[in-house]
Each structure stands twice: as C-alpha cells, then as structure tokens.
Design a protein around this motif. Structure first.
Motif, mmCIF file in Angstrom:
data_model
loop_
_atom_site.group_PDB
_atom_site.id
_atom_site.type_symbol
_atom_site.label_atom_id
_atom_site.label_comp_id
_atom_site.label_asym_id
_atom_site.label_seq_id
_atom_site.Cartn_x
_atom_site.Cartn_y
_atom_site.Cartn_z
ATOM 1 N N TRP A 22 -11.897 -4.234 8.816
ATOM 2 C CA TRP A 22 -10.559 -3.924 9.447
ATOM 3 C C TRP A 22 -10.470 -2.894 10.452
ATOM 4 O O TRP A 22 -11.517 -1.932 10.335
ATOM 5 C CB TRP A 22 -9.432 -3.683 8.388
ATOM 6 C CG TRP A 22 -8.953 -4.872 7.565
ATOM 7 C CD1 TRP A 22 -9.885 -5.034 6.228
ATOM 8 C CD2 TRP A 22 -7.845 -5.462 7.353
ATOM 9 N NE1 TRP A 22 -9.208 -6.057 5.653
ATOM 10 C CE2 TRP A 22 -7.981 -6.368 6.056
ATOM 11 C CE3 TRP A 22 -6.805 -5.576 8.068
ATOM 12 C CZ2 TRP A 22 -7.017 -7.438 6.122
ATOM 13 C CZ3 TRP A 22 -5.558 -6.372 7.749
ATOM 14 C CH2 TRP A 22 -6.164 -7.308 6.618
ATOM 15 N N ILE A 28 -5.725 -4.923 11.779
ATOM 16 C CA ILE A 28 -6.102 -6.116 11.817
ATOM 17 C C ILE A 28 -7.488 -6.425 11.329
ATOM 18 O O ILE A 28 -8.251 -5.471 11.650
ATOM 19 C CB ILE A 28 -5.784 -6.600 13.419
ATOM 20 C CG1 ILE A 28 -5.873 -8.392 13.341
ATOM 21 C CG2 ILE A 28 -6.856 -6.019 14.326
ATOM 22 C CD1 ILE A 28 -5.381 -8.725 14.701
ATOM 23 N N GLN A 29 -7.784 -7.496 10.997
ATOM 24 C CA GLN A 29 -9.190 -7.932 10.440
ATOM 25 C C GLN A 29 -10.081 -7.941 12.025
ATOM 26 O O GLN A 29 -9.514 -8.773 13.030
ATOM 27 C CB GLN A 29 -9.332 -9.029 9.739
ATOM 28 C CG GLN A 29 -8.616 -8.790 8.479
ATOM 29 C CD GLN A 29 -8.833 -9.906 7.376
ATOM 30 O OE1 GLN A 29 -9.559 -10.076 6.669
ATOM 31 N NE2 GLN A 29 -7.743 -10.888 7.534
ATOM 32 N N GLU A 38 -12.377 -10.047 12.735
ATOM 33 C CA GLU A 38 -12.740 -11.192 13.197
ATOM 34 C C GLU A 38 -11.325 -12.024 13.733
ATOM 35 O O GLU A 38 -11.425 -12.579 14.742
ATOM 36 C CB GLU A 38 -12.791 -12.461 11.869
ATOM 37 C CG GLU A 38 -13.211 -13.718 12.082
ATOM 38 C CD GLU A 38 -13.538 -14.425 10.842
ATOM 39 O OE1 GLU A 38 -13.523 -15.703 11.101
ATOM 40 O OE2 GLU A 38 -13.938 -13.910 10.006
ATOM 41 N N ASP A 39 -9.996 -11.361 13.128
ATOM 42 C CA ASP A 39 -8.762 -12.003 13.799
ATOM 43 C C ASP A 39 -8.672 -11.669 15.098
ATOM 44 O O ASP A 39 -8.135 -12.081 15.978
ATOM 45 C CB ASP A 39 -7.790 -11.735 12.667
ATOM 46 C CG ASP A 39 -7.698 -12.417 11.326
ATOM 47 O OD1 ASP A 39 -8.125 -13.609 11.579
ATOM 48 O OD2 ASP A 39 -7.000 -11.993 10.604
ATOM 49 N N GLU A 66 -10.631 -13.066 17.701
ATOM 50 C CA GLU A 66 -10.074 -14.615 18.076
ATOM 51 C C GLU A 66 -8.710 -14.531 18.482
ATOM 52 O O GLU A 66 -8.228 -15.610 18.616
ATOM 53 C CB GLU A 66 -10.407 -15.415 16.856
ATOM 54 C CG GLU A 66 -11.802 -15.409 16.543
ATOM 55 C CD GLU A 66 -12.005 -16.513 15.261
ATOM 56 O OE1 GLU A 66 -11.156 -17.144 14.748
ATOM 57 O OE2 GLU A 66 -13.314 -16.679 14.811
ATOM 58 N N ARG A 67 -8.249 -13.438 18.753
ATOM 59 C CA ARG A 67 -6.982 -13.109 19.234
ATOM 60 C C ARG A 67 -5.832 -13.925 18.382
ATOM 61 O O ARG A 67 -4.893 -14.208 18.768
ATOM 62 C CB ARG A 67 -6.750 -13.540 20.736
ATOM 63 C CG ARG A 67 -7.717 -13.202 21.630
ATOM 64 C CD ARG A 67 -7.816 -13.496 23.228
ATOM 65 N NE ARG A 67 -8.759 -12.845 23.853
ATOM 66 C CZ ARG A 67 -8.874 -13.148 25.232
ATOM 67 N NH1 ARG A 67 -8.004 -13.899 25.686
ATOM 68 N NH2 ARG A 67 -9.980 -12.573 25.991
ATOM 69 N N ARG A 68 -5.933 -13.600 17.131
ATOM 70 C CA ARG A 68 -5.071 -14.016 16.090
ATOM 71 C C ARG A 68 -4.201 -13.063 15.737
ATOM 72 O O ARG A 68 -4.000 -12.262 14.664
ATOM 73 C CB ARG A 68 -5.814 -14.809 14.900
ATOM 74 C CG ARG A 68 -6.277 -15.957 15.349
ATOM 75 C CD ARG A 68 -6.634 -16.793 14.103
ATOM 76 N NE ARG A 68 -7.375 -16.150 13.069
ATOM 77 C CZ ARG A 68 -8.841 -16.320 12.669
ATOM 78 N NH1 ARG A 68 -9.620 -17.277 13.415
ATOM 79 N NH2 ARG A 68 -9.468 -15.673 12.047
ATOM 80 N N ARG A 75 -1.889 -12.237 12.684
ATOM 81 C CA ARG A 75 -2.656 -12.197 11.572
ATOM 82 C C ARG A 75 -2.608 -10.428 11.386
ATOM 83 O O ARG A 75 -2.941 -10.058 10.223
ATOM 84 C CB ARG A 75 -3.939 -12.620 11.512
ATOM 85 C CG ARG A 75 -3.972 -14.025 11.406
ATOM 86 C CD ARG A 75 -3.933 -14.874 10.090
ATOM 87 N NE ARG A 75 -5.170 -14.293 9.554
ATOM 88 C CZ ARG A 75 -5.025 -13.822 8.227
ATOM 89 N NH1 ARG A 75 -3.769 -13.816 7.517
ATOM 90 N NH2 ARG A 75 -6.017 -13.347 7.727
#
Length: 286
Positions: free
Chosen positions: A241, A265-266, A268-269, A272-274, A277
C-alpha cells in the motif's frame, strides 16, 4: 534518494549526529526518504488544483457518498514530485468526511477523471441525502480556493510497529534509533519541508502518531472487506500500500482540530488506475 533531496536533508543529518545517533543509523533512516508534493493556498508555487469549487464529474459516475474536498490537476504537479505511478494528466478528485467512524467503514473516496472526459456539474450536497444540518454546516466550512504546489521531501513521522502476538510495540525493524530520529525530524522538518494542509505521496502524519497511519488504514480496510462493506481483495501487507494523499482538515475546519484524512491505495490498484479502490481512514481526537 536524489542528491537534491540529500542536500535538503543535511540539517536533519547534522542534528541527528549531534544528538549522538550513530552515523550508520542516520544513513539508513535517510535512505527511507520519499519525495512528496505539499499543496497550500499561499506561497509562490504553481496552481495545481483547488479546494472546493464546482463538482465536475462524468455523467456515468455516481454521486459520491462523501463531501467534496479538492481537485488536483495531475499534469500540473511538479515533475518527479512523488514516487507514485500517477497518471500524467487528468484530474484527481478527493472526497472525505473528516470524522472517525467504526473500523469497518471508509470515510471517503477518490475519483479519477481522465483528460478530455466530458463532465457535468453536480450538486455538491448530494452526499447529504438525509439533510443533516450539522453535517452541512461542517461541509460549508471546508476550505475553498486555488492550491499551489511545492516539491517536498518526507521522512517517517512514526517510530514503532505493533508486536505480533503480544501487546505493545517496538522500534521500526532495522532502525533501533527510530524514536530519536523521529524526534529529530519533528524539530527540523518545518525548516526543511514546510507543511501544508494537503500532501500528495510521502509519509502519513497526524496529531498523535507512533505507528504508521497507513498500517492503521490497511487494518481498517481489511475489516471493512471482511464485513462486506468494502470490495476486496485486500492485501494485509502494508508494503503493498501507499499513501495517496493526506489532508490535515484541522488546519482549515473549525471544530475539527486534529482531524487528519488519509487516502491510501494498493500499489497494484494505483498502477492500474483503479482509484475507486482507494480507502479513506480518519484520525480525529475531538
């Protein structure tokens, strides 16, 4: 750490060594430094966004469930201002309710609006569907106005980790002098890296901090996911994170002194522009 960051941190290094912290411990601590961007309504930096203002969202984006705090023009941020894999352009919109709740609830959200996306103005009070007067009065006290950026450097404000399987805490792993080094940072960072009410990247800070606020946010995200109140998956490893942003709401909102909002935010998220999340944790000592 860049040579510029190292030079900027030289007063911290000198003060720590003068206080008797071994040079090796100081250097290991300096190796943890991270770039960040401090945002404030004054100063001489470029305007990169604003507190408040009209709420502009794509037509297919639902009304956020929390008050609108700020919008950030990512293309206007200083180059290499953070070590986060942020999009090169577009706008990042931050939402939060700067009070603590139970440990199974996110207290805000993040919306990313890519450059060139068609938007329409929304009702900034749509989050207050129950028309709570006190909450609306709090929202009306949120800061308004342009935000100016300053490239900054960040060192940890926390010095301890919770001990697994038993009560209490210990120094950060690999840093036996962490408590003294945090004290040195507290005495020098105003001159090295002046604070602003909003920060992008770097380390999280709050009024009373001894363990990492990001780790606290991660544990809350895990409980929220287990309770079905936040979508998983959620990594329990804090290294997965990052701190996306900090807002020291107590600097601006009367009655909410000491309140700090952490958007995490994590990794990885984020890559990937999530941004949907992102999880929002609040520290408040009313």
């Amino acid at each position: 750490m860049t040579s510029e960051m190292r030079d900027r941190l030289s007063p911290f290094r000198d003060r720590a060594i003068a206080r008797g912290v071994p040079a090796g411990d100081v250097e290991r601590w300096l190796a943890t430094a991270r770039p960040c961007v401090t945002l404030a309504r004054d100063g001489g930096g470029p305007v990169v966004g604003q507190f408040g203002g009209p709420l502009l969202l794509p037509a297919d984006t639902p009304d956020p469930a929390h008050p609108f705090v700020a919008s950030i023009d990512l293309a206007a941020l200083p180059a290499d201002g953070t070590d986060l894999p942020l999009p090169p352009d577009g706008r990042l919109l931050l939402f939060a309710f700067p009070e603590t709740a139970d440990d199974c609830e996110t207290m805000g959200s993040v919306v990313y609006v890519p450059a060139g996306t068609a938007v329409k103005e929304r009702d900034r009070n749509a989050w207050n569907s129950f028309d709570f007067g006190d909450d609306e009065a709090m929202f009306e006290a949120f800061p308004q106005g342009p935000l100016r950026a300053m490239a900054n450097v960040s060192l940890p404000y926390h010095h301890a980790v919770e001990l697994l399987g038993k009560p209490g805490s210990g120094p950060l792993p690999g840093h036996p002098c962490s408590e003294e080094l945090v004290a040195v940072w507290a005495s020098t960072h105003d001159d090295i890296a002046p604070e602003g009410p909003l920060q992008i990247g770097g380390y999280a800070d709050e009024e009373a901090v001894y363990t990492d606020p990001v780790a606290v946010a991660v544990s809350r995200a895990m409980r929220a996911a287990e309770a079905g109140r936040w979508d998983g998956p959620v990594s329990d490893d804090v290294l997965d994170w990052v701190l996306l942003a900090d807002w020291h709401a107590g600097m601006d909102v009367q009655g909410w002194e000491s309140s700090t909002v952490h958007w995490v935010i994590q990794r990885e998220d984020l890559a990937e522009r999530r941004f949907d999340r992102a999880f929002t944790s609040v520290f408040w000592n009313p």
